[in-house]
Design a protein around this motif. Sequence first.
Motif, short mmCIF file in Angstrom:
data_model
loop_
_atom_site.label_atom_id
_atom_site.label_comp_id
_atom_site.label_asym_id
_atom_site.label_seq_id
_atom_site.Cartn_x
_atom_site.Cartn_y
_atom_site.Cartn_z
N ASP A 114 0.85 -1.19 0.00
CA ASP A 114 0.00 0.00 0.00
C ASP A 114 0.88 1.24 0.00
OD1 ASP A 114 -1.95 1.89 0.24
OD2 ASP A 114 -2.64 1.28 2.22
N THR B 27 -4.54 -1.21 -10.71
CA THR B 27 -3.89 -2.23 -9.88
C THR B 27 -4.88 -2.89 -8.93
OG1 THR B 27 -1.78 -1.05 -10.04
CG2 THR B 27 -1.99 -2.67 -8.29
N ARG B 28 -5.89 -2.16 -8.47
CA ARG B 28 -6.90 -2.76 -7.60
C ARG B 28 -7.64 -3.88 -8.34
NH1 ARG B 28 -6.67 2.63 -6.91
NH2 ARG B 28 -6.47 3.50 -4.79
N SER B 29 -7.98 -3.65 -9.60
CA SER B 29 -8.60 -4.71 -10.40
C SER B 29 -7.63 -5.86 -10.62
CB SER B 29 -9.06 -4.14 -11.75
OG SER B 29 -10.08 -3.19 -11.59
N TYR C 294 -6.45 3.34 0.03
CA TYR C 294 -5.71 2.14 -0.36
C TYR C 294 -5.20 2.30 -1.78
CZ TYR C 294 -4.62 -2.78 -1.21
OH TYR C 294 -3.99 -3.95 -1.52
N ASP C 295 -3.89 2.37 -1.93
CA ASP C 295 -3.26 2.61 -3.23
C ASP C 295 -2.20 1.54 -3.45
OD1 ASP C 295 -2.50 3.74 -5.63
OD2 ASP C 295 -1.25 5.29 -4.71
#
Length: 261
Positions: free
Chosen positions: A34, A91-93, A40-41
């Motif tokens: 993170d 990036t979350r996907s 949240y990155d």
Amino acid sequence: MNSDKIIESAHAMADAARVAVLPYFRSANLNAEDKGVGGYDPVTEGDRAAERAMRDVLAQLRPQDGILGEEFANKPTESGLTWVLDPIDGTRSFIAGAPTWGVLIAVSDESGPIYGIIDQPYIGERFEGGLARAKMTGPHGTGALRVRGSRPLSQSMLFSTYPNLADDTDTEAFNEVSAQVQLTRFGIDCYAYALVASGQIDLVIESGLQAYDIQAPIAVIEAAGGVVTDWQGGKAHNGGRVVAAAGPEQHAAALEILSKY
């Protein structure tokens, strides 16, 4: 400037990024750190591997060009051209196993992006635009890119990555446009811009973007006949608040609302 060499280099970078990133996608051993920027990155080794692979290609083929990338330090240009790289947009996907992320590659001069690629390695689709090109390749073969064209908001489809934009004011503006369209959907990252370019949807509205988030989509959508600006109708290649449209009618109607905020 040799357009053919630029295009060849861009595709070599996209090919290298595919090879580097795919082993990490849907991997049981994928770890995400993170970065802690705006909630949240996450960043993964897949992000870093893809950008390293693209930088390695540039070091071999175009060492005089500059680089603006998401994960590593900027490299000043000696040629007047700068490559703008997002190794995994979404990036979350990516860490969730959803195939809506993409690799973004753009090359820019002092006026902004002149050519770009949106690449989805898992699906095997690649969208490119600029330097007299507007085409896609994928499971169905190769075809021309062309936006849907003008239509009223009431017949338009609107996409964005998040239901809540960068702040409450931006979200309020988005919701005002959303209330007038036929359909609103969320959560497919840069792939939404590819859908505008390929004639599937009408609008993407976002805020809080960086240059590496938007320069490749700008080049691809404009080559396909679409429009990409900021919310005041100006250039959007530095990021911020962005609206991408499949035709001037949708664009003008969205700007009439967004420009008030």
